[in-house]
Enzyme design. Structure first.
Site, short mmCIF file in Angstrom:
data_model
loop_
_atom_site.label_atom_id
_atom_site.label_comp_id
_atom_site.label_asym_id
_atom_site.label_seq_id
_atom_site.Cartn_x
_atom_site.Cartn_y
_atom_site.Cartn_z
N GLU A 176 3.77 -5.31 -10.67
CA GLU A 176 3.83 -4.96 -9.25
C GLU A 176 2.43 -5.09 -8.67
O GLU A 176 1.46 -4.57 -9.23
CB GLU A 176 4.35 -3.54 -9.08
CG GLU A 176 4.46 -3.13 -7.62
CD GLU A 176 5.20 -1.82 -7.42
OE1 GLU A 176 4.96 -1.18 -6.38
OE2 GLU A 176 6.00 -1.43 -8.28
N LYS A 205 8.59 -3.98 -3.43
CA LYS A 205 7.87 -4.41 -4.64
C LYS A 205 8.41 -3.73 -5.90
O LYS A 205 8.63 -4.39 -6.92
CB LYS A 205 6.37 -4.08 -4.53
CG LYS A 205 5.61 -4.88 -3.50
CD LYS A 205 4.12 -4.59 -3.56
CE LYS A 205 3.75 -3.19 -3.09
NZ LYS A 205 3.99 -2.97 -1.66
N THR A 206 8.59 -2.42 -5.84
CA THR A 206 9.01 -1.69 -7.04
C THR A 206 10.43 -2.07 -7.45
O THR A 206 10.70 -2.33 -8.62
CB THR A 206 8.92 -0.17 -6.81
OG1 THR A 206 7.55 0.17 -6.56
CG2 THR A 206 9.40 0.60 -8.02
#
Length: 455
Positions: free
Chosen positions: A167, A123-124
């Site tokens: 995010e 995700k990051t």
């Protein structure tokens, strides 16, 4: 939900408890850019806190009841306990309060084109890459990211357009408070089962998140992602290596720092891409970025330029330096799948020995996935294990790092971060790579190593 959003509309002064947290700082920047008067408090100095102060926000060190006086709304991070004197005072004075994730959700409803990046892993990195491509192509997005994006040297930014990159974390269903226009679903793996209990519940949660959006960018090679998206009624775009996907990567080959490959859309060649982030898993992450950014009209040459300039997010295979021929890297990997990806990426870079310094994060995950952790860590040539960081949990099972060490051929258990650092520095030789890994504060050990090497 909308009624709670009105709390922001009616607020002139917002007080933020834990304002220096990496998740709170971007929210402070966004609220400040929209004209709200802010105040805040924290107990630790940090780079994000310096950013907040630079905006002219009145920040108090330490928590005191008087800090909330005059506030119309109090926002607090998840790390703040219910008996915090500022929360207690807000309740006493009938000042409405919002947990950080609720505020983030309310903020997403102030933007028309919110890109919510979700999934168990990546995700990051992916949300950082999307933000970088949009910024470099003049889209001026607002962004809230789980790690530091080197391009802006921060976890987020306040833009002036309708675009927002967010995010979106599934832990305790937090992401269901958001309102994305596009959901990007990277993968679904067995994590946070202390909360979800079953994989079916986890998949159902991702399905609910997709339903909040109008467009879904889906990993078409991941069976659980496909399952989560099976009932989705909006526009669906798929990516992966299988030819059934809309976006595919072909002719994948190792490059100097990552992988190079051809990007195709519906079987038609678009352009070549050479990544500067290691690990084959980043090929899939990059494809999702291409799919998301092309949907919003970013030209192919602009996407290529942004992705090829992207060197990763903070704590995602973050290079902290090279010392006497020894490479030092820090990574957030805290789940077996992530550890495998990180260690395999290191192996592909042809170092003599890969030394993994791992801090297990939460007792429940370590107990549940013990054999998977052993399997993943066995990729390293040498492993150093710190005690388990329990975070919010109590160790009811008696699990210890020593139980992981028993299944590894070359593992050392240490008492803490400093011993981990000194042990790694002692073991490493020219041509080796040391990687600190974990979701807790293992990065501090990496910084200790850097100091030891520099002596």
């Amino acid at each position: 939900m909308k009624n709670r959003d009105d709390l922001i509309i009616n607020a002139k002064r917002i007080h933020m408890i834990g304002v220096g947290g990496s998740g709170m700082c971007p929210l402070a920047e966004i609220l400040h850019s929209e004209g709200f008067t802010l105040s805040g408090s924290d107990v630790n100095e940090s780079d994000p806190l310096k950013r907040v102060r630079a905006l002219g926000v009145d920040v108090k060190m330490g928590h005191a009841a008087s800090n909330v006086h005059g506030a119309d709304l109090v926002v607090y991070s998840a790390a703040i306990s219910k008996d915090n004197p500022e929360l207690v005072e807000a309740d006493k004075l009938n000042i409405p309060t919002m947990e950080r994730s609720e505020m983030l959700g309310a903020i997403t409803r102030r933007f028309k084109k919110v890109i919510g990046v979700c999934g168990t892993h990546g995700k990051t990195t992916t949300s950082s890459a999307v933000a970088q491509v949009l910024i470099m192509n003049g889209y001026d997005p607002t962004a809230v990211i789980g790690g530091r994006l080197p391009l802006i040297n921060a976890n987020g930014r306040a833009g002036k357009s309708d675009y927002m990159v967010c995010e979106s974390c599934e832990f305790v269903d937090t992401f269901l408070k958001l309102s994305p226009h596009m959901a990007v679903l990277l993968n679904i793996d067995n994590d946070h089962l202390d909360y979800f209990k079953t994989m079916d519940n986890l998949v159902a949660s991702f399905a609910k998140f997709l339903e909040l959006s109008k467009v879904a960018v889906i990993n078409g090679d991941d069976e659980l992602c496909v399952k989560a998206a099976s009932g989705f009624k909006g526009e669906k775009i798929t990516f992966g290596q299988g030819s059934h996907n809309d976006y595919t990567a072909t002719d994948i080959e190792p490059a100097s720092l990552g992988f190079k490959f051809k990007v195709n859309f519906k079987g038609e060649y678009l352009f070549d891409l050479s990544l500067s982030v290691p690990g084959k898993h980043n090929v899939m992450n990059a494809l999702s970025v291409v799919a998301a950014c092309r949907y919003y009209g970013v030209p192919d040459d602009g996407i290529k330029k942004g992705l090829e300039a992207f060197g990763g997010a903070g704590r995602r295979f973050e290079k902290l330096g090279e010392f006497n021929g020894i490479m030092l890297v820090d990574d957030y990997a805290h789940h077996p799948t992530e550890i495998k990806a990180t260690l395999n990426a290191a192996k592909q870079l042809n170092f003599k020995n890969v030394i993994a310094v791992f801090q297990p994060f939460t007792f429940s995950r370590t107990e549940l996935l013990k054999n998977d952790f052993i399997d993943a860590l066995s990729i390293a040539d040498k492993v150093i294990l710190t005690p388990i960081m329990g975070s919010r949990e109590v160790n009811t099972s008696g699990i210890m790092s020593e139980h992981l060490a028993e299944g590894l051929r070359s593992a050392t258990c240490v008492s803490g971060l400093e011993e981990a650092a000194s042990t790694a520095v002692r073991l490493a030789q020219k041509g080796d790579i040391i990687i600190t890994m974990g979701g807790g504060d293992i990065y501090k050990s990496a910084y200790m190593m850097r100091e030891m090497f520099n002596k």
